[in-house]
Structures are given as C-alpha cells and as structure tokens.
Design a protein around this motif. Structure first.
Motif, PDB file in Angstrom:
ATOM      1  N   HIS A   1       0.893  -1.024   0.168  1.00 55.26           N
ATOM      2  CA  HIS A   1       0.039  -0.058   0.050  1.00 55.26           C
ATOM      3  C   HIS A   1       1.022   1.267  -0.076  1.00 55.26           C
ATOM      4  O   HIS A   1       0.329   2.193   0.419  1.00 55.26           O
ATOM      5  CB  HIS A   1      -0.834  -0.036   1.112  1.00 55.26           C
ATOM      6  N   LEU A   2       2.244   1.135  -0.334  1.00 53.40           N
ATOM      7  CA  LEU A   2       3.015   2.373  -0.451  1.00 53.40           C
ATOM      8  C   LEU A   2       2.239   3.310  -1.407  1.00 53.40           C
ATOM      9  O   LEU A   2       2.543   4.593  -1.197  1.00 53.40           O
ATOM     10  CB  LEU A   2       4.277   2.066  -0.953  1.00 53.40           C
ATOM     11  N   GLU A   3       1.679   2.899  -2.229  1.00 56.36           N
ATOM     12  CA  GLU A   3       0.944   3.804  -3.202  1.00 56.36           C
ATOM     13  C   GLU A   3      -0.045   4.678  -2.493  1.00 56.36           C
ATOM     14  O   GLU A   3      -0.213   5.787  -3.262  1.00 56.36           O
ATOM     15  CB  GLU A   3       0.123   3.082  -4.433  1.00 56.36           C
ATOM     16  N   PHE A   4      -0.761   4.401  -1.685  1.00 58.08           N
ATOM     17  CA  PHE A   4      -1.627   5.190  -0.885  1.00 58.08           C
ATOM     18  C   PHE A   4      -0.952   5.993   0.287  1.00 58.08           C
ATOM     19  O   PHE A   4      -1.408   6.873   0.648  1.00 58.08           O
ATOM     20  CB  PHE A   4      -2.727   4.421  -0.104  1.00 58.08           C
ATOM     21  N   PHE A   5       0.425   5.669   0.797  1.00 60.39           N
ATOM     22  CA  PHE A   5       0.817   6.205   2.020  1.00 60.39           C
ATOM     23  C   PHE A   5       2.064   7.068   1.647  1.00 60.39           C
ATOM     24  O   PHE A   5       2.504   8.108   2.300  1.00 60.39           O
ATOM     25  CB  PHE A   5       1.189   5.051   2.948  1.00 60.39           C
TER      26      PHE A   5
ATOM     27  N   SER B   1       5.318   6.424   2.100  1.00 61.62           N
ATOM     28  CA  SER B   1       6.512   6.116   2.767  1.00 61.62           C
ATOM     29  C   SER B   1       5.973   4.885   3.871  1.00 61.62           C
ATOM     30  O   SER B   1       4.777   4.903   4.376  1.00 61.62           O
ATOM     31  CB  SER B   1       7.159   7.080   3.854  1.00 61.62           C
ATOM     32  N   ARG B   2       6.832   4.052   4.137  1.00 59.39           N
ATOM     33  CA  ARG B   2       6.855   3.100   5.450  1.00 59.39           C
ATOM     34  C   ARG B   2       6.504   3.607   6.630  1.00 59.39           C
ATOM     35  O   ARG B   2       5.938   3.211   7.505  1.00 59.39           O
ATOM     36  CB  ARG B   2       8.056   2.159   5.468  1.00 59.39           C
ATOM     37  N   GLU B   3       7.142   4.816   7.139  1.00 55.37           N
ATOM     38  CA  GLU B   3       6.694   5.656   8.113  1.00 55.37           C
ATOM     39  C   GLU B   3       5.417   5.709   8.348  1.00 55.37           C
ATOM     40  O   GLU B   3       4.925   5.811   9.427  1.00 55.37           O
ATOM     41  CB  GLU B   3       7.597   6.890   8.356  1.00 55.37           C
ATOM     42  N   LYS B   4       4.667   6.397   7.420  1.00 53.83           N
ATOM     43  CA  LYS B   4       3.142   6.631   7.137  1.00 53.83           C
ATOM     44  C   LYS B   4       2.398   5.368   7.409  1.00 53.83           C
ATOM     45  O   LYS B   4       1.372   5.231   7.917  1.00 53.83           O
ATOM     46  CB  LYS B   4       2.762   7.343   6.134  1.00 53.83           C
ATOM     47  N   ILE B   5       2.983   4.051   6.752  1.00 55.89           N
ATOM     48  CA  ILE B   5       2.266   2.797   6.925  1.00 55.89           C
ATOM     49  C   ILE B   5       2.384   2.483   8.466  1.00 55.89           C
ATOM     50  O   ILE B   5       1.296   1.991   9.212  1.00 55.89           O
ATOM     51  CB  ILE B   5       2.844   1.832   6.069  1.00 55.89           C
ATOM     52  N   ALA B   6       3.596   2.683   9.026  1.00 61.77           N
ATOM     53  CA  ALA B   6       3.671   2.529  10.279  1.00 61.77           C
ATOM     54  C   ALA B   6       2.842   3.072  11.326  1.00 61.77           C
ATOM     55  O   ALA B   6       2.192   2.567  12.288  1.00 61.77           O
ATOM     56  CB  ALA B   6       5.057   2.779  11.066  1.00 61.77           C
TER      57      ALA B   6
ATOM     58  N   MET C   1       3.709  -7.418  -8.377  1.00 62.93           N
ATOM     59  CA  MET C   1       3.061  -6.766  -6.999  1.00 62.93           C
ATOM     60  C   MET C   1       2.341  -5.290  -7.397  1.00 62.93           C
ATOM     61  O   MET C   1       3.018  -4.426  -7.940  1.00 62.93           O
ATOM     62  CB  MET C   1       4.544  -6.614  -6.178  1.00 62.93           C
ATOM     63  N   PHE C   2       1.226  -5.440  -6.780  1.00 62.32           N
ATOM     64  CA  PHE C   2       0.486  -3.880  -6.913  1.00 62.32           C
ATOM     65  C   PHE C   2       0.558  -2.996  -5.713  1.00 62.32           C
ATOM     66  O   PHE C   2       1.197  -3.405  -4.646  1.00 62.32           O
ATOM     67  CB  PHE C   2      -1.048  -4.347  -7.164  1.00 62.32           C
ATOM     68  N   GLU C   3       0.210  -1.786  -5.947  1.00 62.18           N
ATOM     69  CA  GLU C   3       0.186  -0.851  -4.723  1.00 62.18           C
ATOM     70  C   GLU C   3       1.477  -0.487  -4.238  1.00 62.18           C
ATOM     71  O   GLU C   3       1.432  -0.262  -2.911  1.00 62.18           O
ATOM     72  CB  GLU C   3      -1.008  -1.251  -3.779  1.00 62.18           C
ATOM     73  N   LEU C   4       2.456  -0.433  -5.044  1.00 63.51           N
ATOM     74  CA  LEU C   4       3.946  -0.250  -4.626  1.00 63.51           C
ATOM     75  C   LEU C   4       4.066   1.179  -4.830  1.00 63.51           C
ATOM     76  O   LEU C   4       5.258   1.837  -4.235  1.00 63.51           O
ATOM     77  CB  LEU C   4       4.708  -0.910  -5.180  1.00 63.51           C
ATOM     78  N   GLY C   5       3.164   2.209  -5.573  1.00 63.91           N
ATOM     79  CA  GLY C   5       3.697   3.523  -5.717  1.00 63.91           C
ATOM     80  C   GLY C   5       4.637   3.872  -6.903  1.00 63.91           C
ATOM     81  O   GLY C   5       5.144   2.918  -7.610  1.00 63.91           O
TER      82      GLY C   5
END
Length: 461
Positions: free
Chosen positions: A195-199, A201-206, A369-373
């Motif tokens: 879901h990096l596409e939507f966020f 960064s990984r910090e935002k996912i966290a 792999m999808f939604e990776l931005g």
C-alpha cells in the motif's frame, strides 16, 4: 449471534423501525444474501452493488428484517411481517451495531494487523488458543470495514476469547476497526511496502498500523515484531505493556537454532532468564517461525504450558494459498503462495523455496506486485536481484505481468518473460514433470493460482 429483538437492533444501529413488530426475533446478521440463514437480519449495504436490490431475495431466503436507508427502493411485495429499520447510512449503522453488540461481552479480544504475516499469525494464534479455549476467529480473511463487523456479530456466550484480523488500505481504517473491536491484546506483525501507493512512505504505514494501539486496553499488552525497525519507532504510542518478539536476537520471546527439516521448521523458543523449549512448526520459512512467536506469548498469557504450546504448534494448519503445497497429477510439486505479495514477502517466499525440496529442480513463477507507488519498478528489480543471488538453487524464473518484466530483467539466471498468464501456460505445462517444483507468488489481483489450475488441466491431456 445471541438471539435479539428488532427493537434492540434498532437501538444499537441508531435507526427507527419502519415495519415489523418490536419483539421480532433475530438470530444472525449479514450483508451478503448468499450467506443468509432463516431468521437473519439483512444489511442493505450500498457499494459496488446496492443491497436494496436484494431485499426480496433476502426475504425469500428466510431473512426476517433488514436495515435500509432508501425508502424509495423498498419492494412493495415484501412480506407483511418483514421488519425494516431505517438509517441514514447502512454501513455506518452496521458498524455501530457491531460495536455495541461486542460491548455485551467481556471475553478477551485479540487484534492482529501488519503489512504481511497477519493472516498466518492469526491462524497460528487461533490454532494454539483453540486447544485451550472456546475461540472465535476471523473467518478466512474478512478483515475490512465489512468483515470485522461481521466477525463481531458472530460472537456468542460460549466463546471464551476471539482473535480478529484487521486490514487496511488507507489511513484511518485501522482506527475505525480497532474502535469496534476494543482489544485487550494487539499484535502488529510487520511494516512493509504494501500500500505504499496510498501512503508514500513506510513511516506513514507504521503510523496507520499504530492506530490500533490507542484502542488497546492499557491493562492488556501489545506484541510488536522487534526485527522491524518501523515497529520499534511506535512503541511509545501505547501506554501499557509492550512485549517484543524476534528471530534475530533476544526479546521478550525469541527463536534460536532455527533450521529447516523435511516437512517444516524446528527451533528453540527462548525467554529472558534462560528458559527455553524446543518446537516444531509444519510450515516452511524463518518468517513463519517469526509468525508463530506471538502465539507463544499469548498462549502463556492464557496459562498454557510450554509443552501444550509446542504440541499445538506442531499441528498448525494455515488458510489457503499461504505457501500451500499440493501435488500435481504429473508428480510435480506446487507451492501456492499467490494470495498476495510485497517485496518483503516475495523475498521471504523465494528464500524459503530455495531451502526446501533439494531433490527437485525448482521453477519460480512470479508475477506483478501491486500498490507499490512510484518506486514499483525499482522494487520489482530489487526482488529480481535478490532471486538472482540464489540462482544456483533455481532451474528457471518465469515472470508474468507488466512490472514483472523489470523483475525478470534484473534476475541473473535462466529466465522467461510473458506479458500474460495465458502466454505462460504452455511453457509451464511442458515443464510440469515429476522431478520439478514450482513456486507461484504475486499480488492477489494477478490471480496467479489460475495458472496452476490450467497446468493441472493440461496435465490430464
């Protein structure tokens, strides 16, 4: 679901009764007419398909009442005694109903989320606890804004605990779901690239996954994967006890002496102070040992002995398409890990596949792999380079899909690229011999398991 009356449901859903007797008995709730049973309440969700269009079908299948929001869409020929509760928003009403229904129970609720590993962790935790408690667990992967309310309305007095999986695509979704569940114990398995596409960064996912923490009872505890740097950054967001688990080094519970055996993994479970016990897991991969450690900590919390936990771990079974082994009619082995994929889970699957079935020639079948931005192509290339380091373990890479071309280009070994699944099937079918094994891995939207199904059809020809 405990039996309820129409009026009770109207109160919980904050709706008014349009039709039906206040004491009309209801014994279950669902939003899908295919799952309805006699005596149910149907929730007319408005999404890709409008639930109001299925009201008659719901009544014909035995539903006694429905939650609706569009009076102009009510069929004139509904049964005279059919109950109707009017609300402004049927989805929101369903969630309110589920939250208030859940509040009738004092049983421990265990919530599990994470970028990868959450379903496997849910399955293992549930399996361990089922040997001790009358347990409810999330059915399959119904972990979203509809699935979690559904799970909550399945709770009954006989249940002694519940294990619920929470999923998300966007910020705020875990906040909503956790507010419904109100867990006593929470687990976050991993922060990855999903879901990096939507966020961005990984910090935002966290941060989005961390929305679970404020909803977890401060008198309970949270389990976080110590091996993930992003999870180490959010521990301060929970005011209660934070426990960690690891396959890399000491934590509150960790694994050592991890080794693959013929049909799974063996390892030692360790605790501070020197306590340890040996365990076997009938699943492949170090990452699955990691997924099993929350079950150890939670099992001990519920009074299980190390021996009881080890016995339960040895009999674990996972949901479908999680590194699931099946044997072809030709004698070939299929490893179906095609439920979903991210770079981290793709690399874990490739590494695990490389370490098993040494007597067979191995074929990687990898898709998009999808939604990776915006960095999707580079992440596919990263996976290709990773697989290339293990190229001596593989006979061939078969890459399928638009972005998988980049993965294929980066792979330093024997390889074939196909733009579509249909183009790949003939080549793969010819390779389906008794001395080979195949790993199928891609995002769910690729439906890569259909390639395996077509190979099996061709095997009989």
């Amino acid at each position: 679901m405990k039996p309820m009356k129409l009026e009770q449901i109207a109160v919980m859903a904050e709706g008014l009764i349009l039709a039906g007797e206040a004491d009309l008995p209801i014994n279950s709730v669902h939003f899908d007419t295919r799952q309805l049973e006699a005596g149910a309440l149907f929730v007319a969700i408005q999404g890709a398909r409008d639930g109001h269009d299925f009201l008659l079908q719901a009544a014909e299948k035995g539903a006694r009442a429905a939650i609706v929001s569009e009076q102009t869409k009510l069929p004139a020929d509904l049964p005279a005694d059919f109950g109707l509760i009017l609300v402004n928003d049927t989805l929101r009403a369903y969630q309110k109903l589920a939250k208030r229904y859940r509040q009738q129970f004092t049983m421990p609720m265990i919530a599990i989320t994470g970028s990868i590993g959450k379903t496997t962790t849910k399955d293992i935790v549930s399996h361990v606890l089922e040997s001790k408690l009358a347990l409810y667990k999330t059915y399959k992967n119904l972990n979203n804004h509809l699935g979690v309310p559904y799970s909550l309305t399945q709770l009954e007095d006989r249940h002694e605990a519940a294990v619920l999986e929470l999923g998300m695509n966007h910020a705020g979704e875990i906040d909503l779901l956790a507010s419904l569940v109100q867990p006593q114990i929470s687990v976050i398995t991993y922060i990855g690239e999903s879901h990096l596409e939507f966020f961005g960064s990984r910090e935002k996912i966290a941060l989005a996954k961390a929305e679970l923490l404020p909803h977890t009872d401060p008198a309970g505890f949270v389990l976080l994967n110590r091996d993930n740097e992003y999870l180490r950054k959010i521990t301060h967001l929970y005011p209660g006890r934070v426990l960690t688990y690891s396959v890399e080094g000491p934590a509150d519970v960790w694994a050592e002496e991890i080794r693959a055996v013929e049909d799974g993994m063996r390892f030692d479970v360790c605790f501070p102070g020197g306590e340890r016990f040996s365990a076997y897991l009938p699943l492949f991969g170090k990452h699955n040992v990691q997924n099993a450690l929350p079950a150890v900590a939670i099992g001990r919390h519920f009074g299980m002995s190390n021996e009881e936990i080890a016995r339960a771990l040895a009999a674990v079974q996972l949901s479908a398409m999680r590194f699931e082994r099946t044997d072809s009619k030709t004698g070939a082995v299929y490893i179906n890990d095609a439920y979903n994929a991210s770079p981290s889970s793709m690399e874990a699957a490739i590494s695990t596949f490389a370490s098993i079935l040494p007597e067979r020639a191995k074929v990687l079948v990898l898709g998009d792999m999808f939604e990776l931005g915006p960095d999707s192509l580079e992440m596919h290339a990263q996976v290709g380079r990773f697989a290339g380091k293990l190229r001596d373990r593989f006979e061939l890479l078969v890459a399928i899909g638009d972005h998988a071309r980049t993965l294929c280009d980066a792979y330093d070994g024997e390889k074939r690229y196909f733009a579509t699944k249909a183009e790949a099937i003939s080549t793969l079918s010819q390779l389906c011999t008794p001395d080979r094994a195949f790993l199928f891995k891609a995002s769910r939207g690729m439906e890569l398991w259909t390639v395996m199904e077509e190979m099996e059809k061709n095997a009989g020809q």
